[in-house]
Write a protein that holds these residues in place. Structure first.
Motif: not given
Ligand code: SF4
Ligand SMILES: Nc1ncnc2c1ncn2[C@@H]1O[C@H](COP(=O)(O)OP(=O)(O)O)[C@@H](O)[C@H]1O
Ligand code: SF4
Ligand code: SF4
Ligand SMILES: [Mg+2]
Lengths: 426, 142
Positions: A198, A296, A302
Motif C-alpha cells: 500500500k 489477498n 490485510c
Molecule cells: S493483503 Fe492487504 S496487507 Fe497484504 S499486501 Fe495485500 S493489501 Fe497489503
C-alpha cells in the motif's frame, strides 16, 4: 529499463547473503550478488514475503514517521480496518480513532467507510453486468501488480474501482478543505498501513495519476505511541468518530470484501502462493462460473500484512468480535459518487518484465541456449549461485547477468579437473 | 532457428500431476513473449488432452514444437483407443467412471473444448493400440 519506486528495501549492512529470501520471493525478483541480496526492481510486487522470512532483519519497509505529518497545517489519518485488530480486549473502535487524534492528527476518516462504498459500487457493476466476469478485487496492490506483470489475460477482469484507501483519501481531503477553508496542499492525508504494498501504491499508483493520499505510516511504526495514547484516554474523552458497519470492518480479513458483495458466486483466497494458483487456474479456465474473486497476498488478508503487530489469526478473531453488534453498512453511494471511483487509467499488461526479448525469434534463440545451459546445471535449485533456481540461473547466464562458474558445483568440478591435470604433469 | 522442441512424459496414475506439461509450456510461452490469447488456448487445449491421457489412457507422452507463429502439439498414448470418435466429440459425452466424476472430471467437454480452442485437430486412434492427438494453435494477428 524503468526504475520503480519500492517500499521494500534492503539494509545492506545486515544482509549476509543467506539465500532465505531468494527462495521465498514469488516473482523470482531477488538475486544474491557479491554476497548481498538485490531486488530486481521491475519484478518486485512489494508483497513483503522477503521481510517476513529474513532472519537477519535486513529487509525493511519504507514508511513515514509521525514526525512527517508536521509539514502540513491540518492532518487527517485514514486508518486501515486491520488497525482495529491490533489491540487486546478492544470493544469500541472509537478508542482507536480518538487515540489517533491524541497522537497528533486533526481528524480521522476510516478506510472501512470507503470500503462500504466500494462494496456497493461492486454490487452495482455485477448486477448491471458492466464488466467482464469474474471481477477480481483490486484492493490488494501486490495482487494487482502481480496480474499486471504475469497475467495478461486477466488484466481486464480486475475490478475497475479505486481501492478503498484512494476513495477514503479523496473524501477525507474534500471534507477537510470544506471544514477548514485551507488549500489542498496544506492538508496532509496519511494512511495507517498494514503493508509495504500500500505504501508503494500511494507513491506510484496503478489506478490514478496521483494519489490523494500524502503517504503512509506503518501500523507497527505508530503502534507504541498509539497504544500509550489510548491507555491515557479518559472515558469521557472518547469521541463518537466511527461510522462503519460490519461490511466495512470486515474488509480487514480475507473473505470480508466478498461478504460485502452479498452474492454467493465468489471465491476468496489468501496467501501469495494460493493467490498465484488461483490466478493460473482462472487464466486456464479451470475455474468457471464465478462472479467475484477476492485475492489477498497476505495469509488471513490485510490483518496478515507485514507491518501489523498481531498474529493474523488472533486478529481475525478480534475483527469477528468487533463486527458482531454493528449494523450491516453505514455508508451509501450518492448520485455521482461512483463516477469518482473509477480507475483513471486502464490496467495494462507490462509485457517486458518476464519475456526474454521483444523479438520472438531472438527470444527463441535465447530459450534454446537456456535449455542447453540448464541441462548441464546440477538441478539442485540450491540458490548458492545467487539465482533462485537452476532454471533462473540458466536465464541469468543467457542474459549475461551471471556466469556458469557462479554455480559452486560447476566451479568445484572445474577446480577438480584443473587439479587432475596438474597432478598428471607432476 | 526454426522451432523449440519440448518433450514431456505424462504419468498415468496421478491426477494431481496432470497439468504439469501444459503448465510448463505456458511458462515458456510467457518467457518468449508469445501472444497471450494463443498462450491461453494452448494451455486450455493441452490441459484437457493431458487429463484425457490420465483418466482414459494411463498416461503417455507429449511433444511440443513452438514456432514464432504457431504451436504444434502431439499427445500420444497407448491406451484403449476411442471406438467412436464422432460420439466422443459430442458435448457432454463421457465414459469416465464414477470415481473420476466425483473428482470433478468427466463432464464430456474436453474434446469439444480442444476443438474450440485449437486451429487444427486430428485424432488417430486404434482400438487396443492407442491414440495420437495432433493439435495446432496459430497466433491470430488481430
Ligand atoms: S493483503 Fe492487504 S496487507 Fe497484504 S499486501 Fe495485500 S493489501 Fe497489503
Ligand atoms: N486419450 C483417450 N483415450 C481413450 N479414450 C479417450 C481419450 N480421450 C477421450 N476419450 C474418450 O472420449 C470421451 C470424451 O472425452 P472428453 O470430451 O474429454 O470428455 P471426458 O474426458 O470428460 O469424458 C471420453 O469419455 C473417452 O471415452
Ligand atoms: S534473507 Fe535475504 S536479505 Fe535477509 S540476510 Fe538472507 S539474503 Fe540477506
Ligand atoms: S517484496 Fe515480495 S516481490 Fe518484492 S522482493 Fe520481496 S518477496 Fe520479492
Ligand atoms: Mg476430458
Amino acid at each position: 529499463m524503468n526504475t520503480y519506486f519500492h517500499s521494500v528495501e534492503l539494509e545492506v549492512d545486515k544482509c549476509c547473503g543467506c539465500t532465505n529470501c531468494l527462495k521465498r520471493c514469488p516473482t523470482e525478483a531477488i538475486r544474491i550478488r557479491d554476497g548481498k541480496a538485490h531486488i530486481l526492481s521491475e519484478r518486485c510486487i512489494d508483497c513483503g514475503e522477503c521481510i517476513r522470512i529474513c532472519p537477519h532483519h535486513a529487509k525493511k519497509a519504507h514508511s513515514l514517521e509521525l514526525e512527517d505529518i508536521k509539514k502540513f497545517k491540518y492532518n487527517v489519518a485514514i486508518p486501515a480496518p486491520a488497525l482495529y485488530a491490533q489491540f487486546n480486549n478492544l470493544d469500541n473502535v472509537n478508542i482507536v480513532l480518538t487515540g489517533l487524534k491524541a497522537v497528533g492528527f486533526n481528524d480521522v476518516f476510516e478506510v472501512s467507510r470507503a470500503a462500504e462504498l466500494v462494496s456497493e459500487a461492486t454490487r452495482k457493476i455485477i448486477k448491471e453486468k458492466k464488466s467482464k466476469l469474474p471481477l477480481i478485487s483490486s484492493a490488494c496492490p501486490a495482487v494487482v501488480r502481480l496480474i499486471k506483470i504475469r497475467f495478461p489475460e486477466l488484466c481486464e477482469n480486475v475490478l475497475p474501482l479505486l481501492a478503498p484507501i484512494e476513495v477514503a483519501a479523496k473524501i477525507a481531503r474534500k471534507e477537510a478543505i470544506e471544514k477548514t477553508g485551507l488549500k489542498s496542499e496544506e492538508i496532509g492525508v496519511f494512511f495507517i498501513s498494514p503493508c509495504p504494498a500500500k505504501v508503494t501504491e500511494i507513491h506510484t499508483p496503478n489506478s490514478v495519476e496521483k494519489s490523494a493520499c500524502n503517504g503512509a505510516i506503518g501500523i507497527s511504526r505508530i503502534y507504541p505511541e498509539l497504544t500509550k495514547a489510548m491507555d491515557h484516554l479518559d472515558f469521557k474523552d472518547i469521541e463518537p468518530l466511527s461510522r462503519s458497519g460490519l461490511i466495512g470492518i470486515g474488509w480487514a480479513t480475507s473473505g470480508g470484501e466478498s461478504a460485502g458483495i452479498l452474492r454467493d458466486k465468489y471465491l476468496a483466497a489468501d496467501g501469495i502462493e494460493n493467490v498465484i494458483k488461483i490466478l493460473e487456474d482462472l487464466e486456464d479456465e479451470h475455474i468457471r462460473g464465478l462472479e467475484f474473486v477476492e485475492l489477498n497476498a497476505c495469509s488471513g488478508g490485510c490483518v496478515g500484512g507485514v507491518l501489523t503487530v498481531e498474529n493474523p489469526y488472533v486478529a481475525q478473531a478480534r475483527i469477528q468480535k468487533l463486527r458482531k453488534y454493528l449494523p450491516v453498512t453505514l455508508n451509501h453511494l450518492e448520485d455521482d459518487d461512483i463516477d469518482n471511483m473509477n480507475w483513471e487509467n486502464e490496467l495494462k499488461f507490462d509485457a517486458d518484465i518476464f519475456r526474454l526479448s521483444d523479438d520472438i525469434v531472438k527470444a527463441m534463440e535465447m530459450m534454446d541456449e537456456m535449455e542447453s545451459i540448464y541441462k548441464d546445471l546440477p538441478h539442485l535449485d540450491c540458490g548458492s549461485c545467487g539465482s533462485p533456481t537452476c532454471r533462473a540461473m540458466a536465464e541469468d547466464i543467457v542474459k549475461g547477468e551471471a556466469k556458469e562458474t557462479d554455480c559452486i558445483h560447476k566451479l568445484k568440478a572445474q577446480i577438480q579437473s584443473v587439479y587432475d591435470q596438474l597432478k598428471g604433469t607432476l | 532457428m526454426s522451432a523449440i522442441h519440448l518433450h514431456y512424459d505424462v504419468s498415468g496414475d496421478d491426477f494431481t500431476r496432470a497439468g504439469e506439461a501444459s503448465g510448463s509450456v505456458k511458462k515458456r510461452l510467457k518467457s518468449l513473449g508469445y501472444d497471450s490469447d494463443a498462450i491461453r488456448r494452448v494451455a486450455i487445449a493441452m490441459y484437457e488432452a493431458e487429463i484425457n491421457m490420465v483418466i482414459h489412457a494411463e498416461g503417455g507422452f507429449c511433444d511440443v514444437d513452438i514456432y514464432p507463429d504457431k504451436v504444434e502439439i502431439l499427445l500420444s498414448d497407448k491406451g484403449p483407443g476411442i471406438p467412436d470418435v464422432e460420439k466422443a466429440m459430442q458435448e457432454g459425452y463421457s465414459t469416465a467412471p464414477d470415481n473420476v466424476r466425483s473428482l470433478g472430471f468427466g463432464a464430456g467437454m474436453g474434446l469439444p473444448n480442444i476443438k474450440k480452442y485449437s486451429d487444427e485437430m486430428k485424432i488417430e486412434t486404434t482400438i487396443g493400440v492407442g491414440t495420437n492427438l495432433y493439435l495446432t494453435i496459430n497466433v491470430h494477428n488481430e
